[in-house]
Motif scaffolding. Structure first.
Motif, PDB file in Angstrom:
ATOM      1  N   MET A  67       0.851  -1.194   0.000  1.00 31.50           N
ATOM      2  CA  MET A  67       0.000   0.000   0.000  1.00 31.50           C
ATOM      3  C   MET A  67       0.877   1.232   0.000  1.00 31.50           C
ATOM      4  N   ASP A 112      -2.654   1.524  12.662  1.00 29.99           N
ATOM      5  CA  ASP A 112      -2.981   0.095  12.600  1.00 29.99           C
ATOM      6  C   ASP A 112      -4.094  -0.294  13.564  1.00 29.99           C
ATOM      7  N   ASN A 132      -8.149  -0.163  15.079  1.00 29.22           N
ATOM      8  CA  ASN A 132      -9.492  -0.200  14.486  1.00 29.22           C
ATOM      9  C   ASN A 132     -10.039   1.212  14.294  1.00 29.22           C
ATOM     10  N   TRP A 178      -8.466   5.123   4.675  1.00 29.68           N
ATOM     11  CA  TRP A 178      -9.761   4.439   4.618  1.00 29.68           C
ATOM     12  C   TRP A 178      -9.644   3.042   4.009  1.00 29.68           C
ATOM     13  N   SER A 179      -8.672   2.834   3.131  1.00 25.36           N
ATOM     14  CA  SER A 179      -8.525   1.535   2.467  1.00 25.36           C
ATOM     15  C   SER A 179      -7.800   0.504   3.329  1.00 25.36           C
ATOM     16  N   ARG A 180      -7.258   0.904   4.467  1.00 26.62           N
ATOM     17  CA  ARG A 180      -6.564  -0.048   5.336  1.00 26.62           C
ATOM     18  C   ARG A 180      -7.567  -1.039   5.924  1.00 26.62           C
ATOM     19  N   GLN A 181      -7.244  -2.319   5.858  1.00 26.32           N
ATOM     20  CA  GLN A 181      -8.166  -3.344   6.356  1.00 26.32           C
ATOM     21  C   GLN A 181      -8.420  -3.198   7.851  1.00 26.32           C
ATOM     22  N   SER A 182      -7.436  -2.714   8.586  1.00 22.34           N
ATOM     23  CA  SER A 182      -7.579  -2.583  10.035  1.00 22.34           C
ATOM     24  C   SER A 182      -8.468  -1.410  10.430  1.00 22.34           C
ATOM     25  N   CYS A 183      -8.667  -0.471   9.512  1.00 21.14           N
ATOM     26  CA  CYS A 183      -9.438   0.740   9.835  1.00 21.14           C
ATOM     27  C   CYS A 183     -10.934   0.464   9.740  1.00 21.14           C
ATOM     28  N   HIS A 184     -11.604   0.500  10.880  1.00 21.94           N
ATOM     29  CA  HIS A 184     -13.057   0.352  10.910  1.00 21.94           C
ATOM     30  C   HIS A 184     -13.751   1.700  11.124  1.00 21.94           C
ATOM     31  N   LYS A 186     -17.123   2.254   8.755  1.00 21.79           N
ATOM     32  CA  LYS A 186     -17.404   1.461   7.555  1.00 21.79           C
ATOM     33  C   LYS A 186     -18.644   0.619   7.774  1.00 21.79           C
TER      34      LYS A 186
END
Length: 212
Positions: free
Chosen positions: A1, A158, A160, A191-197, A212
């Protein structure tokens, strides 16, 4: 990324607000924050998402623009719909268009975030549209250069919940009056980070959360 752009406090770029729309009665116009996409089929083209993850819409202007706008620039657009076109596109008349402040999400250490200016921002509205956080508000204005930035606390990248601040800097000048400000910040690298909720944005005296 692709990594976030590191903030360099000594080399912060300057940004300026767009001109206020003239006080004319345009009739039944609509207003959106849009991205100028250049020309499509010889017509100026704009795209936008109204709120959150709503479908992207395309606007094609019936005539050329009266000012030069760079492709990819975020703009404030007032327009009138003339007709519907295929694929969620619309033919429009541009009543007013102006570039607005636009920047990417930057990152800084917690200690650096604490030293950033806390010049007040009077928020009228703050919302997410796709990969952008959009701001409409009022700020103290100096009549000279200033900075408006979206700064992420890198210690939360990193987690949530990612925490960010919108920072307004008058660059040491003394404000003389308040001015309307419009800005749009590209947050896709957060926003595209998988860990970011959830993205928590602190601006002025308020805290806003986008999930999200």
């Amino acid at each position: 990324m692709k990594s976030l752009c590191k903030i360099l406090l000594a080399l912060l770029p300057f940004a300026c607000g767009c001109d206020e729309p003239a006080g004319y009665d345009y009739g039944d116009y609509l207003v959106e924050f849009v991205t100028f996409e250049g020309e499509r089929d010889g017509m100026p083209c704009f795209t936008f998402q109204s709120r959150d993850d709503s479908p992207e819409q395309t606007l094609l202007s019936e005539s050329g623009l009266d000012k030069e706008i760079m492709e990819g620039q975020r703009c404030l657009l007032q327009y009138t719909v003339l007709s519907d076109l295929p694929d969620r596109a619309k033919l429009i008349r541009v009543d007013y268009v102006s570039p607005i402040i636009s920047d990417v999400a930057r990152q800084a250490s917690p200690s650096a975030v604490e030293t950033l200016p806390d010049t007040p921002i009077d928020v009228v509205s703050l919302w997410r549209s796709g990969n952008f956080i959009n701001l409409s508000g009022w700020v103290p204005y100096t009549g000279s250069r200033f900075g408006l930035f979206f700064v992420v606390d890198e210690s939360t990248l990193d987690a949530n919940t990612v925490v960010a601040r919108i920072v307004y800097d008058v660059m040491g000048a003394i404000p003389t009056f308040e001015r309307r400000v419009y800005a749009s910040f590209d947050i896709r690298n957060v926003w595209s980070r998988q860990s970011c909720h959830t993205l928590r944005v602190v601006v002025g005296n308020g805290t806003y959360e986008f999930s999200k």
